[in-house]
Design a protein around this motif. Structure first.
Motif, PDB file in Angstrom:
ATOM      1  N   GLY A 158      43.551  59.001  46.813  1.00  0.00           N
ATOM      2  CA  GLY A 158      44.075  57.787  46.205  1.00  0.00           C
ATOM      3  C   GLY A 158      43.535  57.570  44.806  1.00  0.00           C
ATOM      4  O   GLY A 158      42.759  58.371  44.277  1.00  0.00           O
ATOM      5  N   ILE A 159      43.969  56.475  44.213  1.00  0.00           N
ATOM      6  CA  ILE A 159      43.505  56.075  42.881  1.00  0.00           C
ATOM      7  C   ILE A 159      42.866  54.695  42.994  1.00  0.00           C
ATOM      8  O   ILE A 159      43.462  53.763  43.536  1.00  0.00           O
ATOM      9  N   GLU A 160      41.658  54.588  42.472  1.00  0.00           N
ATOM     10  CA  GLU A 160      40.967  53.300  42.401  1.00  0.00           C
ATOM     11  C   GLU A 160      41.135  52.747  40.991  1.00  0.00           C
ATOM     12  O   GLU A 160      40.904  53.451  40.009  1.00  0.00           O
ATOM     13  N   ILE A 161      41.526  51.488  40.912  1.00  0.00           N
ATOM     14  CA  ILE A 161      41.710  50.796  39.637  1.00  0.00           C
ATOM     15  C   ILE A 161      40.816  49.566  39.633  1.00  0.00           C
ATOM     16  O   ILE A 161      40.899  48.729  40.540  1.00  0.00           O
ATOM     17  N   ILE A 162      39.948  49.463  38.632  1.00  0.00           N
ATOM     18  CA  ILE A 162      39.089  48.290  38.488  1.00  0.00           C
ATOM     19  C   ILE A 162      39.384  47.664  37.128  1.00  0.00           C
ATOM     20  O   ILE A 162      39.369  48.346  36.103  1.00  0.00           O
ATOM     21  N   ALA A 163      39.677  46.377  37.122  1.00  0.00           N
ATOM     22  CA  ALA A 163      39.933  45.635  35.885  1.00  0.00           C
ATOM     23  C   ALA A 163      38.791  44.653  35.664  1.00  0.00           C
ATOM     24  O   ALA A 163      38.425  43.901  36.581  1.00  0.00           O
ATOM     25  N   VAL A 164      38.213  44.656  34.465  1.00  0.00           N
ATOM     26  CA  VAL A 164      37.087  43.759  34.173  1.00  0.00           C
ATOM     27  C   VAL A 164      37.352  43.010  32.873  1.00  0.00           C
ATOM     28  O   VAL A 164      37.908  43.562  31.918  1.00  0.00           O
ATOM     29  N   ASP A 165      36.975  41.741  32.850  1.00  0.00           N
ATOM     30  CA  ASP A 165      37.063  40.965  31.615  1.00  0.00           C
ATOM     31  C   ASP A 165      35.999  39.878  31.627  1.00  0.00           C
ATOM     32  O   ASP A 165      35.398  39.582  32.652  1.00  0.00           O
ATOM     33  N   SER A 166      35.770  39.303  30.454  1.00  0.00           N
ATOM     34  CA  SER A 166      34.788  38.216  30.313  1.00  0.00           C
ATOM     35  C   SER A 166      35.474  36.937  29.868  1.00  0.00           C
ATOM     36  O   SER A 166      34.909  36.136  29.117  1.00  0.00           O
ATOM     37  N   GLY A 167      36.696  36.735  30.319  1.00  0.00           N
ATOM     38  CA  GLY A 167      37.482  35.578  29.916  1.00  0.00           C
ATOM     39  C   GLY A 167      37.084  34.305  30.642  1.00  0.00           C
ATOM     40  O   GLY A 167      35.973  34.184  31.162  1.00  0.00           O
ATOM     41  N   PRO A 168      37.995  33.341  30.730  1.00  0.00           N
ATOM     42  CA  PRO A 168      37.679  32.033  31.317  1.00  0.00           C
ATOM     43  C   PRO A 168      37.555  32.049  32.831  1.00  0.00           C
ATOM     44  O   PRO A 168      37.157  31.054  33.428  1.00  0.00           O
ATOM     45  N   GLY A 169      37.898  33.162  33.468  1.00  0.00           N
ATOM     46  CA  GLY A 169      37.785  33.210  34.920  1.00  0.00           C
ATOM     47  C   GLY A 169      38.955  32.547  35.613  1.00  0.00           C
ATOM     48  O   GLY A 169      39.887  32.031  34.986  1.00  0.00           O
ATOM     49  N   ILE A 170      38.900  32.545  36.938  1.00  0.00           N
ATOM     50  CA  ILE A 170      39.986  31.993  37.764  1.00  0.00           C
ATOM     51  C   ILE A 170      39.415  30.841  38.557  1.00  0.00           C
ATOM     52  O   ILE A 170      38.523  31.018  39.396  1.00  0.00           O
ATOM     53  N   SER A 171      39.912  29.650  38.303  1.00  0.00           N
ATOM     54  CA  SER A 171      39.334  28.458  38.915  1.00  0.00           C
ATOM     55  C   SER A 171      39.677  28.325  40.392  1.00  0.00           C
ATOM     56  O   SER A 171      38.900  27.788  41.172  1.00  0.00           O
ATOM     57  N   ASN A 172      40.861  28.813  40.795  1.00  0.00           N
ATOM     58  CA  ASN A 172      41.289  28.687  42.195  1.00  0.00           C
ATOM     59  C   ASN A 172      42.006  29.981  42.580  1.00  0.00           C
ATOM     60  O   ASN A 172      43.212  30.098  42.391  1.00  0.00           O
ATOM     61  N   ILE A 173      41.258  30.942  43.114  1.00  0.00           N
ATOM     62  CA  ILE A 173      41.832  32.256  43.410  1.00  0.00           C
ATOM     63  C   ILE A 173      42.932  32.160  44.449  1.00  0.00           C
ATOM     64  O   ILE A 173      43.994  32.785  44.322  1.00  0.00           O
ATOM     65  N   LEU A 226      39.282  50.603  34.505  1.00  0.00           N
ATOM     66  CA  LEU A 226      38.598  51.819  34.932  1.00  0.00           C
ATOM     67  C   LEU A 226      39.424  52.462  36.040  1.00  0.00           C
ATOM     68  O   LEU A 226      39.785  51.798  37.013  1.00  0.00           O
ATOM     69  N   ILE A 227      39.738  53.745  35.882  1.00  0.00           N
ATOM     70  CA  ILE A 227      40.519  54.428  36.922  1.00  0.00           C
ATOM     71  C   ILE A 227      39.827  55.730  37.308  1.00  0.00           C
ATOM     72  O   ILE A 227      39.148  56.362  36.494  1.00  0.00           O
ATOM     73  N   ARG A 228      39.996  56.120  38.562  1.00  0.00           N
ATOM     74  CA  ARG A 228      39.465  57.394  39.029  1.00  0.00           C
ATOM     75  C   ARG A 228      40.114  57.780  40.346  1.00  0.00           C
ATOM     76  O   ARG A 228      40.739  56.965  41.034  1.00  0.00           O
ATOM     77  N   THR A 229      39.910  59.039  40.707  1.00  0.00           N
ATOM     78  CA  THR A 229      40.369  59.559  41.987  1.00  0.00           C
ATOM     79  C   THR A 229      39.340  59.259  43.063  1.00  0.00           C
ATOM     80  O   THR A 229      38.135  59.331  42.822  1.00  0.00           O
ATOM     81  N   ILE A 230      39.805  58.920  44.253  1.00  0.00           N
ATOM     82  CA  ILE A 230      38.943  58.843  45.422  1.00  0.00           C
ATOM     83  C   ILE A 230      39.611  59.645  46.540  1.00  0.00           C
ATOM     84  O   ILE A 230      40.839  59.768  46.591  1.00  0.00           O
TER      85      ILE A 230
END
Length: 338
Positions: free
Chosen positions: A74-89, A63-67
């Motif tokens: 600026g530009i805001e970028i949001i990335a979303v998924d329903s994958g396995p996730g991140i075990s140790n960020i 998802l992208i948009r102007t802010i």
């Protein structure tokens, strides 16, 4: 205070879709006056985010948009998924760390290239990333309010029939969310007319604003409208709503649902009633149109309530969007005194 445009949503599931979102963010950066370095950073960030989605989750969305915030854009970028996730960020933020089902070195690169970066992920619940790249100077952080939102038209429409706005007047913040009947340009005319009422009546209470919105929307399709006004200094929340905009307040302890009456602003306004509630510093407000299902529960996402409002909105969008209407989710946290 930051101003947010409507988002563009890009499905990510194959390499050609990575190219499409990279071209779009590059064109947006050029229109906003980004220099070549910043344009390259935006392109690289969105490419890394999309590549990670395909590699580890198979599919997701960008998802992208102007802010903008005063003279800063600026530009805001949001990335979303329903994958396995991140075990140790923490570990995966370090370059060179990558194992099956994790995101690897790309996270570190995205963090370094973004002026704002945040992430939410729990193992098996996917991942949501927030990145902001400013064209020139970075605006001063708001010391009172933290705001995040999703506002996306139904698939096939360019114009969103939902609209929202926040306006600040000293220690008082006013939020309006409007959902024009139906979708497309005619719905957008109604919802935008409601938004315009806030700036013109900022010193008025929500009940009066709602009545003036009713007059302003006469002749349009009409809309569901909810208006919340937070007076942080007095510890007071005033609210008035007509139609099916859902608004909840999370405080310590518990959750409170705010009450709207039936009707259509601009067409069939049966009753305007303003409610007054207490407000605590640190509270969280979530408002959304009926493009989002109402069965969500933040308790199902450990730690999400403490995350940036943009991440909260994105997780709810990912998991509970109905897909047959425009959708708007606005999340506001009062950070004064925290």
């Amino acid at each position: 205070m930051k101003r947010f445009s409507t988002q563009q949503a890009f499905h990510i599931g194959e390499p050609s879709e990575i190219s499409a979102v990279r071209r779009s963010v590059t064109l947006l950066a050029a229109r906003l006056g980004f220099d070549e370095t910043k344009k390259g950073q935006a392109a690289l960030v969105v490419t890394e985010a999309a590549t990670n989605i395909i590699k580890h989750a198979q599919h997701g969305e960008i998802l992208i948009r102007t802010i903008d915030d005063g003279d800063c854009v600026g530009i805001e970028i949001i990335a979303v998924d329903s994958g396995p996730g991140i075990s140790n960020i923490t570990l995966q933020m370090e370059d060179g760390n990558s194992t099956t089902g994790t995101y690897g070195g790309g996270l570190g690169a995205m963090s370094r290239l973004s002026q704002e970066f945040d992430i939410y992920s729990n193992y098996s619940q996917g991942a949501v990333l927030l990145m902001v790249i400013w064209a020139n100077q970075i605006p001063k952080a708001d010391q009172q309010w933290q705001i995040g939102a999703i506002c996306i038209p139904i698939k096939g429409e360019v114009v969103c029939g939902d609209a929202w706005t926040t306006e600040s007047d000293g220690n008082t913040l006013t939020l309006l969310v409007a959902d024009g009947l139906g979708h497309g340009p005619d719905a957008a005319i109604a919802s935008r007319a409601a938004v315009d009422v806030v700036a013109e009546n900022l010193t008025r209470p929500p009940g009066v604003m709602l009545e003036r919105a009713h007059a302003a929307l006469h002749g349009t399709r009409g809309a569901a409208v909810a208006i919340a006004q937070i007076d942080e200094e007095r510890g007071q929340l005033r609210f008035a709503g007509v139609g099916n905009i859902a608004v909840s307040v999370f405080e310590n302890p518990g959750r409170r649902h705010l009450i709207s009456h039936n009707g259509i602003v601009g067409s069939n306004l049966r009753k305007v009633q303003e409610f007054s509630h207490s407000w605590q510093s640190g509270s969280l407000m979530i408002a959304h149109s009926d493009g989002l299902a109402t069965r969500w529960d933040l308790d199902a996402y450990p730690g999400l309530e403490r995350s940036h409002p943009s991440l909260i909105a994105a997780v709810l969008y990912r998991d509970f969007v109905r897909g047959r209407d425009d959708v708007t989710i606005v999340v506001i946290r009062d950070i004064a005194g925290l």
